[in-house]
Design a protein around this motif. Structure first.
Motif, PDB file in Angstrom:
ATOM      1  N   ARG A 110      40.822  43.761  40.715  1.00 18.38           N
ATOM      2  CA  ARG A 110      41.005  43.803  39.264  1.00 18.38           C
ATOM      3  C   ARG A 110      39.929  44.700  38.645  1.00 18.38           C
ATOM      4  O   ARG A 110      38.854  44.875  39.219  1.00 18.38           O
ATOM      5  CB  ARG A 110      40.923  42.404  38.681  1.00 18.38           C
ATOM      6  N   ARG A 111      40.198  45.254  37.498  1.00 19.75           N
ATOM      7  CA  ARG A 111      39.260  46.184  36.870  1.00 19.75           C
ATOM      8  C   ARG A 111      37.917  45.503  36.614  1.00 19.75           C
ATOM      9  O   ARG A 111      37.845  44.497  35.917  1.00 19.75           O
ATOM     10  CB  ARG A 111      39.839  46.699  35.543  1.00 19.75           C
ATOM     11  N   CYS A 112      36.866  46.069  37.196  1.00 14.83           N
ATOM     12  CA  CYS A 112      35.535  45.476  37.053  1.00 14.83           C
ATOM     13  C   CYS A 112      34.490  46.464  37.542  1.00 14.83           C
ATOM     14  O   CYS A 112      34.790  47.426  38.236  1.00 14.83           O
ATOM     15  CB  CYS A 112      35.414  44.167  37.840  1.00 14.83           C
ATOM     16  N   ALA A 113      33.242  46.198  37.156  1.00 15.26           N
ATOM     17  CA  ALA A 113      32.088  46.913  37.701  1.00 15.26           C
ATOM     18  C   ALA A 113      31.320  45.930  38.569  1.00 15.26           C
ATOM     19  O   ALA A 113      31.429  44.711  38.390  1.00 15.26           O
ATOM     20  CB  ALA A 113      31.209  47.441  36.574  1.00 15.26           C
ATOM     21  N   ARG A 156      28.673  39.163  33.902  1.00 15.00           N
ATOM     22  CA  ARG A 156      28.634  39.240  32.436  1.00 15.00           C
ATOM     23  C   ARG A 156      29.567  40.359  31.980  1.00 15.00           C
ATOM     24  O   ARG A 156      30.090  41.118  32.790  1.00 15.00           O
ATOM     25  CB  ARG A 156      27.217  39.501  31.939  1.00 15.00           C
ATOM     26  N   LYS A 157      29.755  40.453  30.678  1.00 15.40           N
ATOM     27  CA  LYS A 157      30.518  41.541  30.100  1.00 15.40           C
ATOM     28  C   LYS A 157      29.584  42.723  29.851  1.00 15.40           C
ATOM     29  O   LYS A 157      28.453  42.541  29.414  1.00 15.40           O
ATOM     30  CB  LYS A 157      31.158  41.103  28.785  1.00 15.40           C
ATOM     31  N   VAL A 158      30.054  43.930  30.129  1.00 17.72           N
ATOM     32  CA  VAL A 158      29.249  45.138  29.929  1.00 17.72           C
ATOM     33  C   VAL A 158      30.121  46.230  29.322  1.00 17.72           C
ATOM     34  O   VAL A 158      31.352  46.137  29.321  1.00 17.72           O
ATOM     35  CB  VAL A 158      28.645  45.649  31.250  1.00 17.72           C
ATOM     36  N   MET A 159      29.471  47.270  28.820  1.00 16.29           N
ATOM     37  CA  MET A 159      30.169  48.443  28.316  1.00 16.29           C
ATOM     38  C   MET A 159      30.024  49.563  29.336  1.00 16.29           C
ATOM     39  O   MET A 159      28.918  49.843  29.810  1.00 16.29           O
ATOM     40  CB  MET A 159      29.592  48.881  26.974  1.00 16.29           C
ATOM     41  N   VAL A 160      31.136  50.185  29.670  1.00 10.55           N
ATOM     42  CA  VAL A 160      31.106  51.340  30.574  1.00 10.55           C
ATOM     43  C   VAL A 160      31.362  52.591  29.742  1.00 10.55           C
ATOM     44  O   VAL A 160      32.292  52.639  28.932  1.00 10.55           O
ATOM     45  CB  VAL A 160      32.141  51.207  31.717  1.00 10.55           C
ATOM     46  N   THR A 180      34.070  45.974  30.049  1.00 10.54           N
ATOM     47  CA  THR A 180      34.608  45.555  31.342  1.00 10.54           C
ATOM     48  C   THR A 180      33.791  44.392  31.867  1.00 10.54           C
ATOM     49  O   THR A 180      32.729  44.063  31.317  1.00 10.54           O
ATOM     50  CB  THR A 180      34.597  46.719  32.355  1.00 10.54           C
ATOM     51  N   GLU A 181      34.257  43.774  32.911  1.00  6.34           N
ATOM     52  CA  GLU A 181      33.569  42.650  33.536  1.00  6.34           C
ATOM     53  C   GLU A 181      32.618  43.158  34.609  1.00  6.34           C
ATOM     54  O   GLU A 181      32.963  44.057  35.376  1.00  6.34           O
ATOM     55  CB  GLU A 181      34.595  41.702  34.156  1.00  6.34           C
ATOM     56  N   LEU A 182      31.425  42.604  34.646  1.00  6.88           N
ATOM     57  CA  LEU A 182      30.469  42.892  35.711  1.00  6.88           C
ATOM     58  C   LEU A 182      30.422  41.684  36.633  1.00  6.88           C
ATOM     59  O   LEU A 182      30.218  40.553  36.179  1.00  6.88           O
ATOM     60  CB  LEU A 182      29.076  43.164  35.131  1.00  6.88           C
ATOM     61  N   ILE A 183      30.632  41.899  37.943  1.00  4.15           N
ATOM     62  CA  ILE A 183      30.602  40.807  38.908  1.00  4.15           C
ATOM     63  C   ILE A 183      29.722  41.203  40.084  1.00  4.15           C
ATOM     64  O   ILE A 183      29.348  42.357  40.236  1.00  4.15           O
ATOM     65  CB  ILE A 183      32.016  40.427  39.409  1.00  4.15           C
ATOM     66  N   ARG A 184      29.406  40.225  40.931  1.00  3.29           N
ATOM     67  CA  ARG A 184      28.540  40.458  42.071  1.00  3.29           C
ATOM     68  C   ARG A 184      29.384  40.708  43.324  1.00  3.29           C
ATOM     69  O   ARG A 184      30.440  40.109  43.510  1.00  3.29           O
ATOM     70  CB  ARG A 184      27.621  39.259  42.291  1.00  3.29           C
ATOM     71  N   LEU A 185      28.902  41.586  44.195  1.00  2.00           N
ATOM     72  CA  LEU A 185      29.605  41.880  45.433  1.00  2.00           C
ATOM     73  C   LEU A 185      29.723  40.634  46.302  1.00  2.00           C
ATOM     74  O   LEU A 185      30.735  40.439  46.987  1.00  2.00           O
ATOM     75  CB  LEU A 185      28.891  43.000  46.192  1.00  2.00           C
ATOM     76  N   ASP A 186      28.719  39.770  46.283  1.00  2.00           N
ATOM     77  CA  ASP A 186      28.789  38.528  47.060  1.00  2.00           C
ATOM     78  C   ASP A 186      29.958  37.660  46.628  1.00  2.00           C
ATOM     79  O   ASP A 186      30.620  37.022  47.455  1.00  2.00           O
ATOM     80  CB  ASP A 186      27.480  37.736  46.913  1.00  2.00           C
TER      81      ASP A 186
END
Length: 216
Positions: free
Chosen positions: A62-65, A71-75, A108-114
């Protein structure tokens, strides 16, 4: 391809996929196993989904960084899309590639690779992974969110800047040293982004392999 075979890589984490250029090159070169692509810019993500159609081994998240926390971030969206980043772009980048100038931004949403690993590969803990990063200065943040994932990563292929191109990006030597301290060694560096006027190499693509991996 040689390194993926040598280190028995069964899944490639394509972080900063844009529209899927890297994944398409790997498939064209004969890579038969799983690729999971991540992209935060909505227009690029839509094209990425289209490009992945028809490839059973190629998944698009899904669309994410990816970063060090949720958290929510601006790209920031660059005119050439490939230079889009969560970080402010510096004038050195714009002067070398005027088309890369930011045109706007979106959330966009920022998530962790883990967390991603648990979501996409719950039954494959211990499997050998490769990490490709093309995240325009955000490499340190991606590593911050991957302490567990890094234990499974055998190959890292990442973009690295030789001079500051984004505000707060990790400098070349700092990122290089950090990856070495994580237990990897560098096996290759090639020119990436060149200033067409001065012919200075501004970014390189570096390949690292897990130092302790027992391979033949």
């Amino acid at each position: 391809m040689h390194l993926f075979g040598r280190y028995r890589v069964k899944t490639v984490l394509d972080v900063g996929a844009n529209v899927g250029q890297f994944a398409k090159r790997m498939i064209a070169a004969g890579y038969p196993d799983r690729i999971i692509s991540f992209e935060p810019v909505s227009s690029s993500h839509s094209m990425l989904l289209k490009n992945a159609e028809g490839y059973d081994q190629w998944q698009v998240a899904r669309r994410c960084a990816l970063g060090g926390e949720r958290r929510k971030v601006m790209v920031n969206i660059a005119g050439n899309s490939e230079s889009s980043s969560l970080l402010p772009m510096l004038e050195r980048h714009v002067s070398a590639l005027p088309i890369s100038k930011y045109l706007g931004a979106e959330e966009t949403e920022l998530i962790r690779l883990d967390d991603v690993l648990e979501e996409f590969l719950p039954a494959e803990k211990g499997a050998s992974l490769a990490l490709k990063m093309d995240v325009q200065g955000f490499e340190g943040e991606v590593l911050d969110g991957a302490p567990r994932t890094l234990k499974q990563i055998k190959v890292i292929y990442t973009e690295m800047s030789l001079c500051p191109l984004y505000d707060r990006e990790v400098p070349f030597f700092d990122l290089y040293s950090r990856i070495l301290k994580l237990g990897f060694r560098c096996v290759g560096i090639s020119p990436g982004f060149l200033d067409p006027t001065t012919w200075e190499v501004l970014q390189v693509d570096a390949t690292f392999v897990a130092e302790q991996t027992n391979s033949k």
